[in-house]
Design a protein around this motif. Structure first.
Motif, mmCIF file in Angstrom:
data_model
loop_
_atom_site.group_PDB
_atom_site.id
_atom_site.type_symbol
_atom_site.label_atom_id
_atom_site.label_comp_id
_atom_site.label_asym_id
_atom_site.label_seq_id
_atom_site.Cartn_x
_atom_site.Cartn_y
_atom_site.Cartn_z
ATOM 1 N N ALA A 207 0.859 -1.181 0.000
ATOM 2 C CA ALA A 207 0.000 0.000 0.000
ATOM 3 C C ALA A 207 0.894 1.228 0.000
ATOM 4 O O ALA A 207 1.908 1.264 0.681
ATOM 5 N N GLY A 208 0.558 2.214 -0.779
ATOM 6 C CA GLY A 208 1.415 3.395 -0.897
ATOM 7 C C GLY A 208 1.355 4.306 0.324
ATOM 8 O O GLY A 208 0.480 4.185 1.179
ATOM 9 N N GLY A 209 2.307 5.208 0.399
ATOM 10 C CA GLY A 209 2.285 6.273 1.403
ATOM 11 C C GLY A 209 2.715 5.874 2.791
ATOM 12 O O GLY A 209 2.556 6.637 3.732
ATOM 13 N N ASN A 210 3.236 4.676 2.949
ATOM 14 C CA ASN A 210 3.623 4.241 4.290
ATOM 15 C C ASN A 210 4.728 3.195 4.160
ATOM 16 O O ASN A 210 4.533 2.167 3.550
ATOM 17 N N ASP A 211 5.860 3.498 4.717
ATOM 18 C CA ASP A 211 6.968 2.542 4.642
ATOM 19 C C ASP A 211 7.395 2.117 6.037
ATOM 20 O O ASP A 211 8.581 1.961 6.321
ATOM 21 N N ALA A 212 6.404 1.947 6.900
ATOM 22 C CA ALA A 212 6.712 1.611 8.294
ATOM 23 C C ALA A 212 7.462 0.287 8.393
ATOM 24 O O ALA A 212 8.354 0.137 9.219
ATOM 25 N N TRP A 213 7.102 -0.672 7.534
ATOM 26 C CA TRP A 213 7.735 -1.990 7.615
ATOM 27 C C TRP A 213 8.729 -2.155 6.489
ATOM 28 O O TRP A 213 8.402 -1.987 5.322
ATOM 29 N N THR A 214 9.955 -2.437 6.879
ATOM 30 C CA THR A 214 11.032 -2.650 5.913
ATOM 31 C C THR A 214 11.573 -4.056 6.114
ATOM 32 O O THR A 214 11.254 -4.720 7.118
ATOM 33 N N LEU A 215 12.405 -4.491 5.158
ATOM 34 C CA LEU A 215 13.032 -5.805 5.312
ATOM 35 C C LEU A 215 13.800 -5.870 6.634
ATOM 36 O O LEU A 215 13.720 -6.859 7.366
ATOM 37 N N GLU A 216 14.519 -4.784 6.938
ATOM 38 C CA GLU A 216 15.313 -4.760 8.169
ATOM 39 C C GLU A 216 14.417 -4.973 9.381
ATOM 40 O O GLU A 216 14.751 -5.710 10.302
ATOM 41 N N ARG A 217 13.260 -4.317 9.330
ATOM 42 C CA ARG A 217 12.380 -4.368 10.495
ATOM 43 C C ARG A 217 11.734 -5.742 10.667
ATOM 44 O O ARG A 217 11.587 -6.220 11.791
ATOM 45 N N VAL A 218 11.353 -6.355 9.567
ATOM 46 C CA VAL A 218 10.747 -7.685 9.731
ATOM 47 C C VAL A 218 11.817 -8.725 10.101
ATOM 48 O O VAL A 218 11.532 -9.680 10.821
ATOM 49 N N TYR A 219 13.049 -8.498 9.650
ATOM 50 C CA TYR A 219 14.132 -9.398 10.061
ATOM 51 C C TYR A 219 14.436 -9.203 11.540
ATOM 52 O O TYR A 219 14.830 -10.152 12.232
ATOM 53 N N ALA A 220 14.246 -7.974 12.030
ATOM 54 C CA ALA A 220 14.451 -7.738 13.462
ATOM 55 C C ALA A 220 13.349 -8.426 14.268
ATOM 56 O O ALA A 220 13.586 -8.936 15.373
ATOM 57 N N LEU A 221 12.150 -8.452 13.679
ATOM 58 C CA LEU A 221 11.014 -9.092 14.349
ATOM 59 C C LEU A 221 11.184 -10.616 14.384
ATOM 60 O O LEU A 221 10.886 -11.266 15.383
ATOM 61 N N PHE A 222 11.662 -11.170 13.274
ATOM 62 C CA PHE A 222 11.891 -12.622 13.169
ATOM 63 C C PHE A 222 13.338 -12.854 12.714
ATOM 64 O O PHE A 222 13.589 -13.083 11.518
ATOM 65 N N PRO A 223 14.294 -12.798 13.630
ATOM 66 C CA PRO A 223 15.719 -12.856 13.235
ATOM 67 C C PRO A 223 16.093 -14.096 12.434
ATOM 68 O O PRO A 223 16.970 -14.022 11.572
ATOM 69 N N ILE A 224 15.408 -15.211 12.657
ATOM 70 C CA ILE A 224 15.761 -16.442 11.934
ATOM 71 C C ILE A 224 15.596 -16.264 10.419
ATOM 72 O O ILE A 224 16.307 -16.877 9.633
ATOM 73 N N LEU A 225 14.665 -15.398 10.029
ATOM 74 C CA LEU A 225 14.417 -15.202 8.599
ATOM 75 C C LEU A 225 15.606 -14.536 7.905
ATOM 76 O O LEU A 225 15.832 -14.736 6.713
ATOM 77 N N LYS A 226 16.347 -13.728 8.658
ATOM 78 C CA LYS A 226 17.523 -13.079 8.069
ATOM 79 C C LYS A 226 18.559 -14.141 7.672
ATOM 80 O O LYS A 226 19.160 -14.073 6.608
#
Lengths: 342, 241
Positions: free
Chosen positions: B109-128
């Protein structure tokens, strides 16, 4: 080809690599083959040229069917409607209106593009086998209309007599050039599409269309675009095939054998892969030449072969090869490489 | 509660002639976690699918920020800021973890970049660590993390989670549910469809209980008693467990 991805925070810098050694080798071989194809009028006989043109048309039609069914999930058994209508349009432009036949080939593609729009509007709500039968019905309707259309000599068919103004050598140059362009557009175009920003969306749609839609992929629009693109690509193959044949009839242009050939090639080679189409087309081409004389028995063997692949090796021959060695000819996967030279 | 971000109004949904939902009134505010509980066949997943546009409903029956969105196609709902973690994960099995995530990034969805790859990797470190692996080589729990991360990269304002604990070991479920507060703290509303009543109660601010296509109970999760839930879950005639 590589592209860097900016990484911030604690994420290590990575580079996306998409080209592989096997891909580079395949591109070099592909370019050499294209050059060899274009140069055929200077080194090959008319019979060989005609056979190679036929093979190129099989590749193009199967590649378009692969794009449609393998990525779009749209299993059509009526693509002959588009190859036929484009070929007839080319014959009408060249023979009836006096246009240069080689110029008529690109111009005739407007016909399959226009036919594809209402066809998709009519059929897109149908699923699976219903969609497939719907496409067959459309092809039959177009065949019947052509059979009764006196402008294109109705059921008797047409001959491309305007080609007699060119020597056999000139005809061969034109047709092989068109064939090379056709392969660039259909095979090269599919490869480009899969490597473009639409590539991931297409692959996602192939893997799971429902999930792709729920991740924001506009599945209906993508399917529509694929349907029109496949119609145009199939039309191009049809126009070139019948230009090389110099004659067209409704039975030859709209016969269901086009769909069965495309399905056989893609199923045997491997659905959802460009490499599979090339392998499948070569198998069909040589099987047809070597065993075609056995008639019905040969067709039964081809059918049984398709059935066995569908039951026991859904990825086709390319899928089996892939299990042994990971060396794609047309790499589309993004390979993440650590910046630190991992 | 503040004005609802997402709401349904008398929502009715059908599978052919079969009516699956009967006049559902439901709402969730920004940053709120709402649980949807109920037995199999109660209509929880149907409600999510109807909100998401996978089942056609009348426009006024679903509203996002007060604007009617019922019947909009799923990709339109994603563009408007509604994300979903589908039942069964439905990952793109031919792709790597990161390519799965990139599909969502490409269509967020446009206009919002709250979630980035870095942030989701921080949320689930195993995915990194697993980002180059094909998703089908991951464990069920890791696949579920990919599904949640993928949905977050759509930049949703409302995240619909359909049975994210299904078939997972308790330890893995806890790991995934530990991410819920971080997501809602970022302002993302969460709707959790959950069979495990205790888990749903603990993770949510409010809950709705459904039975046979109707809402039979709603209230603050902390205030709703186990007896109320049992009665609403199985029907008033059944004994309290």
């Amino acid at each position: 080809m590589t592209a860097s991805i900016s990484a911030s925070g604690d994420l290590p810098a990575v580079t996306v690599r998409r080209q592989t050694l096997s891909g580079t080798v395949a591109i070099i071989i592909g370019i050499a083959l294209l050059v060899g194809l274009v140069a055929m009028p200077w080194w090959a006989g008319q019979g060989t040229i005609r056979s190679v043109v036929e093979l190129c048309c099989y590749i193009a039609i199967a590649q378009m069917w692969n794009l449609l069914a393998g990525y779009g999930g749209l299993v059509s058994v009526g693509q002959q409607a588009f190859s036929g209508v484009a070929a007839y349009m080319m014959f009408a432009l060249a023979q009836n209106l006096g246009l240069n036949p080689f110029l008529a080939v690109p111009l005739c593609l407007i016909a399959p593009a226009i036919l594809a729009v209402p066809t998709y509007a009519l059929l897109h709500r149908l699923d699976g086998p219903y969609f497939a039968i719907g496409t067959w019905v459309v092809a039959e309707v177009v065949r019947l209309l052509t059979t009764n259309f006196s402008y294109v000599n109705a059921g008797a068919g047409m001959s491309l007599r305007v080609m007699t103004q060119y020597s056999a050598h000139e005809r061969a140059i034109g047709v092989t050039l068109l064939c090379a362009l056709m392969l660039l557009v259909t095979v090269g175009g599919t490869y480009w599409l899969l490597r473009s920003r639409y590539g991931l969306a297409l692959t996602a749609m192939r893997d799971n269309p429902v999930s792709a839609a729920s991740q924001g992929v506009n599945v209906p629009r993508l399917r529509f675009l694929i349907f029109v693109a496949a119609a145009v690509g199939t039309g191009l193959a049809g126009a070139i095939y019948f230009m090389a044949q110099l004659r067209i009839t409704p039975e030859a242009a709209y016969g269901p054998q086009w769909a069965t050939v495309a399905i056989f090639i893609v199923m045997i080679g491997g659905i959802g892969s460009i490499e599979g189409v090339l392998i499948g087309a070569l198998i069909y081409f040589f099987a047809d030449r070597w065993f075609g004389e056995f008639g019905a028995t040969y067709l039964v063997v081809l059918g049984v072969l398709t059935l066995l692949v569908a039951l026991f090796a859904r990825g086709g021959l390319w899928g089996l090869v892939n299990k042994v060695v990971d060396a794609p000819w047309f790499p589309t996967r993004r390979i993440l490489v650590s910046g630190g030279g991992e | 509660m503040s004005a609802p971000l997402l709401s349904t109004h008398g929502l009715q949904a059908f599978y052919g002639d079969f009516q699956a939902l009967f006049g559902i009134d439901f709402e969730v505010a920004a940053g709120e976690v709402v649980a949807l509980i109920g037995a199999n066949g109660a209509g929880k997943s149907t409600l999510l699918n109807a909100i998401m546009g996978a089942i056609r409903v009348a426009p006024d029956m679903v509203r996002l920020d007060g604007a009617p969105t019922g019947g909009a196609a799923p990709h339109v709902m994603v563009a408007k800021g509604v994300g979903i973690v589908p039942e069964g994960r439905r990952l793109f099995t031919g792709m790597s973890v990161e390519d799965n995530l990139r599909v969502a990034i490409d269509h967020s969805a446009g206009g919002n970049d709250a979630w980035t790859l870095e942030r989701v990797y921080a949320l689930f470190p195993i995915l990194k660590d697993k980002r180059r692996d094909l998703v089908q080589s991951l464990s069920g729990g890791q696949q579920q993390m990919v599904a949640v991360a993928r949905a977050l990269l759509n930049q949703p304002r409302v995240l619909l989670c359909d049975e994210i604990s299904l078939g997972l070991a308790p330890k893995v479920i806890n790991e995934i549910y530990a991410a819920i507060p971080s997501i809602s703290d970022a302002g993302t509303a969460i709707v959790l469809v959950e069979q495990d009543v205790g888990l749903a109660k603990k993770a949510s601010d409010r809950l709705y209980c459904m039975l046979e296509g109707k809402v039979t109970l709603t209230g603050k999760s902390a205030d709703v008693s186990r007896e109320d839930i049992s009665a609403a879950y199985f029907g008033a005639g059944h004994a309290v467990a």
